[in-house]
Design a protein around this motif. Structure first.
Motif, PDB file in Angstrom:
ATOM      1  N   THR A 289       0.828  -1.204   0.000  1.00  0.00           N
ATOM      2  CA  THR A 289       0.000   0.000   0.000  1.00  0.00           C
ATOM      3  C   THR A 289       0.861   1.251   0.000  1.00  0.00           C
ATOM      4  O   THR A 289       0.601   2.201  -0.754  1.00  0.00           O
ATOM      5  N   LEU A 290       1.897   1.278   0.848  1.00  0.00           N
ATOM      6  CA  LEU A 290       2.787   2.446   0.860  1.00  0.00           C
ATOM      7  C   LEU A 290       3.489   2.589  -0.485  1.00  0.00           C
ATOM      8  O   LEU A 290       3.654   3.714  -0.990  1.00  0.00           O
ATOM      9  N   ALA A 291       3.900   1.473  -1.078  1.00  0.00           N
ATOM     10  CA  ALA A 291       4.546   1.539  -2.391  1.00  0.00           C
ATOM     11  C   ALA A 291       3.619   2.162  -3.420  1.00  0.00           C
ATOM     12  O   ALA A 291       4.016   3.035  -4.207  1.00  0.00           O
ATOM     13  N   GLU A 292       2.356   1.755  -3.422  1.00  0.00           N
ATOM     14  CA  GLU A 292       1.380   2.315  -4.364  1.00  0.00           C
ATOM     15  C   GLU A 292       1.104   3.783  -4.054  1.00  0.00           C
ATOM     16  O   GLU A 292       0.975   4.612  -4.962  1.00  0.00           O
ATOM     17  N   PHE A 293       1.008   4.121  -2.767  1.00  0.00           N
ATOM     18  CA  PHE A 293       0.758   5.499  -2.358  1.00  0.00           C
ATOM     19  C   PHE A 293       1.888   6.416  -2.821  1.00  0.00           C
ATOM     20  O   PHE A 293       1.649   7.533  -3.294  1.00  0.00           O
ATOM     21  N   MET A 294       3.124   5.939  -2.730  1.00  0.00           N
ATOM     22  CA  MET A 294       4.266   6.732  -3.175  1.00  0.00           C
ATOM     23  C   MET A 294       4.339   6.771  -4.696  1.00  0.00           C
ATOM     24  O   MET A 294       4.587   7.819  -5.288  1.00  0.00           O
ATOM     25  N   ARG A 295       4.112   5.630  -5.334  1.00  0.00           N
ATOM     26  CA  ARG A 295       4.219   5.556  -6.799  1.00  0.00           C
ATOM     27  C   ARG A 295       3.202   6.466  -7.481  1.00  0.00           C
ATOM     28  O   ARG A 295       3.484   7.091  -8.502  1.00  0.00           O
ATOM     29  N   SER A 296       2.011   6.569  -6.890  1.00  0.00           N
ATOM     30  CA  SER A 296       0.947   7.359  -7.499  1.00  0.00           C
ATOM     31  C   SER A 296       1.086   8.859  -7.253  1.00  0.00           C
ATOM     32  O   SER A 296       0.307   9.651  -7.782  1.00  0.00           O
ATOM     33  N   GLY A 297       2.046   9.258  -6.431  1.00  0.00           N
ATOM     34  CA  GLY A 297       2.222  10.670  -6.105  1.00  0.00           C
ATOM     35  C   GLY A 297       1.474  11.116  -4.866  1.00  0.00           C
ATOM     36  O   GLY A 297       1.580  12.271  -4.448  1.00  0.00           O
ATOM     37  N   GLY A 298       0.692  10.212  -4.255  1.00  0.00           N
ATOM     38  CA  GLY A 298      -0.070  10.570  -3.068  1.00  0.00           C
ATOM     39  C   GLY A 298       0.803  10.967  -1.897  1.00  0.00           C
ATOM     40  O   GLY A 298       0.460  11.883  -1.130  1.00  0.00           O
ATOM     41  N   TYR A 299       1.945  10.297  -1.746  1.00  0.00           N
ATOM     42  CA  TYR A 299       2.850  10.614  -0.630  1.00  0.00           C
ATOM     43  C   TYR A 299       3.414  12.022  -0.784  1.00  0.00           C
ATOM     44  O   TYR A 299       3.429  12.804   0.174  1.00  0.00           O
ATOM     45  N   ASP A 300       3.865  12.379  -1.972  1.00  0.00           N
ATOM     46  CA  ASP A 300       4.403  13.720  -2.207  1.00  0.00           C
ATOM     47  C   ASP A 300       3.348  14.786  -1.938  1.00  0.00           C
ATOM     48  O   ASP A 300       3.637  15.811  -1.306  1.00  0.00           O
ATOM     49  N   ARG A 301       2.136  14.547  -2.426  1.00  0.00           N
ATOM     50  CA  ARG A 301       1.069  15.536  -2.214  1.00  0.00           C
ATOM     51  C   ARG A 301       0.760  15.689  -0.732  1.00  0.00           C
ATOM     52  O   ARG A 301       0.557  16.811  -0.235  1.00  0.00           O
ATOM     53  N   HIS A 302       0.725  14.577  -0.017  1.00  0.00           N
ATOM     54  CA  HIS A 302       0.435  14.641   1.416  1.00  0.00           C
ATOM     55  C   HIS A 302       1.539  15.375   2.172  1.00  0.00           C
ATOM     56  O   HIS A 302       1.258  16.195   3.056  1.00  0.00           O
ATOM     57  N   VAL A 303       2.787  15.108   1.839  1.00  0.00           N
ATOM     58  CA  VAL A 303       3.906  15.778   2.522  1.00  0.00           C
ATOM     59  C   VAL A 303       3.870  17.279   2.261  1.00  0.00           C
ATOM     60  O   VAL A 303       4.072  18.084   3.183  1.00  0.00           O
ATOM     61  N   ARG A 304       3.613  17.683   1.026  1.00  0.00           N
ATOM     62  CA  ARG A 304       3.541  19.121   0.729  1.00  0.00           C
ATOM     63  C   ARG A 304       2.419  19.787   1.501  1.00  0.00           C
ATOM     64  O   ARG A 304       2.579  20.885   2.058  1.00  0.00           O
ATOM     65  N   SER A 305       1.261  19.139   1.555  1.00  0.00           N
ATOM     66  CA  SER A 305       0.133  19.681   2.300  1.00  0.00           C
ATOM     67  C   SER A 305       0.450  19.768   3.789  1.00  0.00           C
ATOM     68  O   SER A 305       0.152  20.775   4.450  1.00  0.00           O
ATOM     69  N   ALA A 306       1.055  18.722   4.327  1.00  0.00           N
ATOM     70  CA  ALA A 306       1.409  18.713   5.751  1.00  0.00           C
ATOM     71  C   ALA A 306       2.446  19.782   6.058  1.00  0.00           C
ATOM     72  O   ALA A 306       2.389  20.442   7.108  1.00  0.00           O
ATOM     73  N   ARG A 307       3.389  19.982   5.145  1.00  0.00           N
ATOM     74  CA  ARG A 307       4.426  20.995   5.368  1.00  0.00           C
ATOM     75  C   ARG A 307       3.807  22.384   5.497  1.00  0.00           C
ATOM     76  O   ARG A 307       4.180  23.166   6.381  1.00  0.00           O
ATOM     77  N   LEU A 308       2.847  22.696   4.644  1.00  0.00           N
ATOM     78  CA  LEU A 308       2.163  23.991   4.738  1.00  0.00           C
ATOM     79  C   LEU A 308       1.366  24.114   6.028  1.00  0.00           C
ATOM     80  O   LEU A 308       1.362  25.161   6.679  1.00  0.00           O
ATOM     81  N   ARG A 309       0.706  23.032   6.411  1.00  0.00           N
ATOM     82  CA  ARG A 309      -0.119  23.063   7.618  1.00  0.00           C
ATOM     83  C   ARG A 309       0.746  23.253   8.864  1.00  0.00           C
ATOM     84  O   ARG A 309       0.426  24.071   9.737  1.00  0.00           O
ATOM     85  N   TYR A 310       1.856  22.526   8.955  1.00  0.00           N
ATOM     86  CA  TYR A 310       2.719  22.646  10.131  1.00  0.00           C
ATOM     87  C   TYR A 310       3.453  23.993  10.151  1.00  0.00           C
ATOM     88  O   TYR A 310       3.744  24.522  11.226  1.00  0.00           O
TER      89      TYR A 310
END
Length: 479
Positions: free
Chosen positions: A354-375
């Motif tokens: 699941t993590l591999a698919e989440f990263m491969r699809s770009g979901g991980y990058d999008r989540h990290v960018r969103s979290a970075r702005l929020r924090y």
């Protein structure tokens, strides 16, 4: 009949009954009463039909029907047309009386949590993770349901190698990546390997997690402290640290002081490792979260054969996933795999996929960018509130990560932590992280420092304002 039992079916669940005594009906009634009395059969539980239970027990249906009818008359069970036989709602199990031995001490309730070490768990990307999990499960090969490669699923190791090279400057290929269940698991494995290599000591930063020091100590390794200052760990002193065959560092964002390791000291650590054959264990616990400029790259890129890179999904996603990774020097891979064991028992293959698919699809990058702005917004609100309500309190380590250090007047840390506890606010004092051999009068002399380590990433959005207000109330106006 004596010592007879059966497993009946209750909506697909097993019902274990043990019949004792000479009479079948009496034995069945006693077994059902005991199951209700002890709470194994909870109020509202639907029992098997008399035909089904009789077949499972190998007794006459009339015997079961008579036992049910008598227990209904006694109030243990209820029977209604179309609903079958159920445990009565009022048939609550008896609880043992509390004694002084089992009574837990009363502690103050925590209303707001500003402890560091975890993200805002309410922001976990549930929908995106579920989508990735469905696709990963659909496409999973049959061998994913076996014991697996002790290095971890190749799908995850491949996508991790690409991501770490792109985002953190790590030199990696899938064969050098070993998946583990978090940083602690990785450090435990490395401790075994270092001990087997006859390493006597692993140098650690003078401030850091005592749990990490304890893991190394349990592996039979000493943990001499390296002094810290505004440029990070003084790695030039590694050569004067007796017996040190490795060093544990947090170079991108020292935990908990928040400073980045100076480039000269990065180079000094690598030079020491090359000259002595030592290893650098790099804990990149929150490397993606830098707010004022590009994230500081991983130390591992300076010498992949002398640095072990450790990362996890704990800060970017959630610690409950229990997913971490090591990028190892090539000569260390076989030893770590041997320490881990013959199969990948530590991390679920489906979570890895699941993590591999989440990263491969770009979901991980999008989540990290969103979290970075929020924090970053949290950090800015945090700094602004302190400047307004507690002027003069210095805030350190705010360029990155999910926590900051507040400097307190000398001798006030304990009083402030206690005041916070009375306000229902959970915080950590800086002294909690100081190495036992570091500080005034210790083997590694360092100035006494009073402070708080504040995890501003921990509260949910709904709790953040209240937590910040409670913190400002317990802090002195100035240092």
């Amino acid at each position: 009949m004596t010592d007879s039992w059966a497993s009946g079916t209750v909506f697909g669940a097993d019902l274990h009954l043990e019949l004792r005594g000479s009479g079948l009906r009496a034995g069945l009634m006693d077994a059902l009463r005991e199951a209700v009395r002890t709470g194994r059969l909870t109020p509202g539980t639907r029992l098997p039909s008399s035909r089904s239970l009789a077949a499972d027990l190998g007794i006459a249906r009339n015997t079961v029907a008579d036992a049910y009818a008598e227990l209904v008359a006694e109030g243990w069970l209820t029977a209604q047309q179309g609903s079958g036989t159920q445990v009565a709602r009022r048939a609550a199990p008896r609880r043992p009386a509390r004694t002084a031995r089992t009574t837990r001490p009363v502690s103050r309730q925590v209303t707001y949590n500003l402890m560091s070490g975890r993200p805002d768990l309410a922001t976990f990307p549930r929908a995106q993770w579920l989508k990735a999990a469905r696709r990963a499960l659909t496409e999973a090969p049959d061998d994913a349901f076996g014991y697996g490669d002790p290095r971890g699923r190749v799908e995850l190791r491949t996508v991790l190698a690409d991501y770490l090279a792109r985002a953190r400057g790590v030199y990696a290929d899938p064969d050098r990546v070993v998946v583990c269940s978090g940083f602690v698991h990785g450090l435990m494995l490395l401790g075994r390997v270092l001990k087997a290599r006859k390493v006597r000591a692993v140098a650690v930063e003078a401030y850091g997690f005592d749990e990490h020091r304890d893991l190394l100590t349990q592996a039979g390794l000493r943990t001499p402290p390296l002094p810290l200052d505004g440029h990070g760990a003084r790695t030039g002193e590694l050569a004067r640290t007796p017996g040190a065959g490795a060093v544990l560092l947090t170079p991108a964002h020292q935990y908990p002081t928040g400073v980045a390791l100076h480039p000269d000291r990065r180079a000094a650590a690598v030079d020491w490792a090359r000259a002595t054959g030592g290893l650098i264990l790099e804990d990149d616990y929150d490397g993606e979260f830098r707010y004022d400029r590009q994230p500081v790259g991983a130390l591992q890129g300076l010498d992949p054969e002398r640095v072990v890179y450790l990362g996890t999904a704990s800060k970017a996603l959630a610690p409950g996933l229990r997913l971490g990774w090591m990028v190892l020097p090539r000569e260390l891979v076989a030893e770590v795999v041997e320490a881990k064991g013959p199969s990948d028992w530590a991390s679920s293959a489906l979570e890895q996929l699941t993590l591999a698919e989440f990263m491969r699809s770009g979901g991980y990058d999008r989540h990290v960018r969103s979290a970075r702005l929020r924090y970053r917004r949290r950090r800015d609100q945090f700094v602004a509130a302190l400047a307004e309500r507690n002027p003069g309190i210095a805030v350190r380590g705010i360029a990155a990560g999910l926590h900051a250090v507040l400097e307190l007047p000398p001798g006030t840390e304990r009083a402030v932590v206690e005041a916070a506890t009375w306000q229902g606010l959970a915080v950590d004092g800086l002294s909690r992280y100081r190495h036992p051999d570091a500080g005034p009068g210790r083997r590694v002399p360092m100035p006494a420092a009073d402070g708080l380590v504040i995890g501003y990433g921990t509260p949910s959005d709904s709790a953040w304002t209240g937590a910040l207000d409670a913190l400002c109330r317990v802090l002195p106006d100035s240092a």
